[in-house]
Design a protein around this motif. Structure first.
Motif, mmCIF file in Angstrom:
data_model
loop_
_atom_site.group_PDB
_atom_site.id
_atom_site.type_symbol
_atom_site.label_atom_id
_atom_site.label_comp_id
_atom_site.label_asym_id
_atom_site.label_seq_id
_atom_site.Cartn_x
_atom_site.Cartn_y
_atom_site.Cartn_z
ATOM 1 N N ASN A 159 0.932 -1.034 0.031
ATOM 2 C CA ASN A 159 0.213 0.390 0.256
ATOM 3 C C ASN A 159 0.971 1.484 0.040
ATOM 4 O OD1 ASN A 159 1.227 0.226 2.826
ATOM 5 N ND2 ASN A 159 -0.666 -0.417 3.592
ATOM 6 N N LYS A 160 1.921 1.555 -0.089
ATOM 7 C CA LYS A 160 3.386 2.202 0.225
ATOM 8 C C LYS A 160 3.404 3.322 1.010
ATOM 9 C CE LYS A 160 5.346 0.522 -3.300
ATOM 10 N NZ LYS A 160 6.394 0.124 -4.272
ATOM 11 N N LYS A 161 1.870 2.910 2.354
ATOM 12 C CA LYS A 161 1.891 3.816 3.385
ATOM 13 C C LYS A 161 2.818 3.708 4.870
ATOM 14 C CE LYS A 161 -2.962 5.392 1.594
ATOM 15 N NZ LYS A 161 -4.260 5.267 2.231
ATOM 16 N N ASN A 162 3.316 2.302 5.266
ATOM 17 C CA ASN A 162 3.522 1.462 6.077
ATOM 18 C C ASN A 162 4.584 0.713 5.381
ATOM 19 O OD1 ASN A 162 1.612 -0.707 5.914
ATOM 20 N ND2 ASN A 162 -0.332 0.866 6.475
ATOM 21 N N PRO A 188 4.021 3.114 10.278
ATOM 22 C CA PRO A 188 3.323 3.939 9.058
ATOM 23 C C PRO A 188 5.001 4.618 8.829
ATOM 24 C CG PRO A 188 3.066 5.203 11.273
ATOM 25 C CD PRO A 188 3.577 3.824 11.565
ATOM 26 N N LYS A 189 4.271 5.567 7.702
ATOM 27 C CA LYS A 189 5.054 6.060 6.738
ATOM 28 C C LYS A 189 5.157 7.600 7.285
ATOM 29 C CE LYS A 189 6.925 4.392 2.212
ATOM 30 N NZ LYS A 189 7.082 5.545 0.912
ATOM 31 N N ASN A 225 4.618 9.701 2.484
ATOM 32 C CA ASN A 225 3.772 8.464 1.589
ATOM 33 C C ASN A 225 4.427 8.081 0.212
ATOM 34 O OD1 ASN A 225 1.830 7.301 3.817
ATOM 35 N ND2 ASN A 225 0.075 8.337 2.630
#
Length: 351
Positions: free
Chosen positions: A115-118, A145-146, A149
């Motif tokens: 998801n590239k968010k975490n 998490p990031k 993002n």
């Protein structure tokens, strides 16, 4: 290293010296018993400990782990979505009142989620006393998490995670002598030879998690991860409320399994551990233990090793749990299973 780190702040090979060393006091040991109800005489009876060769009462292995773990939270998991698991935990030296513990960590892996968010950060942590003697080490992995993002995360590297600690690499104090073991003090005569591989023990005593007690326990370890304390923050998540620190659940399950494992002495290794479902205040915790393996200790006739699987269960008596995994989804834990930990203990062999 900056405080309150996110996924993109870590890099493989990064070394972290954690702040705030901690001297363990008698108050810490007493409060741990008050918060968990642990009844093992090794950690509360000076007479019992001295008969086993200890110079004084050692600190409960799980209290040592939680305090040492708490040193690492600020740098590693303050912003954690979840602490996912442990492996290769080795208790290499006993800890006593007055010892001062400090922790260091090395980042051994990073994996960004799709998801590239975490993503997941893997670390190896070592704990030392005031004499610079290593007393404990572990691997663990945590989902973070990031903060941004769009931030780039280094190429994925997933480290090798061992499924158990080799019994040959387990440390047992040389002064520990169980030849004249006092079964009257534990209330049980079940020793190493009385347990069978594959045996399951359902521990019938349950403990309801109290809001105040789980908060106080996590404060005791100086674990300041926000998901355990910040109700306002957690109201905005899918959980809608604070999570109980998984280490507190380990301690409660370990306290519960004294009934049936009364003569187990030290935890010498945690081979692996998974917090499979969240626990919240108001949940009642039960446990069951499965004997996985038995080992003799080379050169010793007084002690043996038991490798155990400790299952933590919420709101369901252990005898009612027929499968740890979901019947229709065998790779997913049953919704009432909150802990699955594989660990190794010393236990007297008897005559």
């Amino acid at each position: 290293m900056s405080k309150s780190n996110y996924l993109e702040d870590f890099a493989v090979g990064q070394k972290i010296v954690h702040a705030i060393p901690r001297t363990i006091s008698e108050g810490d040991a007493s409060l741990y018993i008050a918060l968990t109800g642990d009844r093992r005489p090794l950690f509360c009876s000076e007479t019992f400990a001295s008969h086993l060769g200890y110079k004084e009462i050692p600190i409960n292995d799980m209290l040592v782990f939680h305090i040492a773990f708490g040193r690492t939270v600020q740098d590693i998991s303050l912003n954690a979505i979840a602490n996912l698991g442990y492996a290769d935990v080795r208790f290499t030296s006993s800890v006593f009142l007055g010892d001062t513990l400090r922790s260091e960590s090395t980042v051994i892996g990073i994996k960004e989620n799709s998801n590239k968010k975490n993503g997941i950060v893997y670390v190896y942590s070592s704990v030392y006393n005031q004499h610079n003697e290593q007393v404990l080490s572990w691997q663990r992995w945590v989902m973070l998490p990031k903060k941004n993002n769009e931030a780039l995360v280094p190429t994925t590297h997933i480290p090798e995670i061992k499924d158990h600690v080799d019994p040959k690499n387990i440390s047992i104090p040389s002064y520990l002598n169980a030849r004249n073991f006092d079964i009257a003090s534990t209330g049980s005569d079940k020793l190493w030879g009385d347990y069978l591989v594959g045996q399951t023990i359902d521990h019938s005593h349950g403990l309801t998690v109290d809001e105040t007690a789980h908060t106080m326990a996590t404060h005791l370890y100086q674990n300041n991860a926000r998901l355990h304390f910040d109700e306002h923050l957690m109201e905005k998540t899918a959980f809608k409320k604070r999570l109980v620190y998984g280490g507190h659940i380990i301690s409660l399950c370990h306290a519960i399994n004294f009934q049936g494992m009364e003569n187990a002495l030290n935890i010498v290794a945690i081979n692996s551990g998974v917090h499979s479902n969240p626990t919240f205040a108001g949940d009642t915790i039960y446990a069951k233990t499965v004997v996985l393996e038995k080992h003799k200790v080379e050169g010793r006739s007084d002690l043996g090793l038991l490798r155990l699987r400790l299952i933590g269960i919420k709101n369901l008596e252990p005898s009612s749990l027929h499968s740890i995994m979901q019947e229709d989804a065998p790779k997913i834990y049953h919704k009432n299973v909150v802990l699955d930990i594989d660990y190794t203990v010393t236990i007297p062999r008897g005559n």
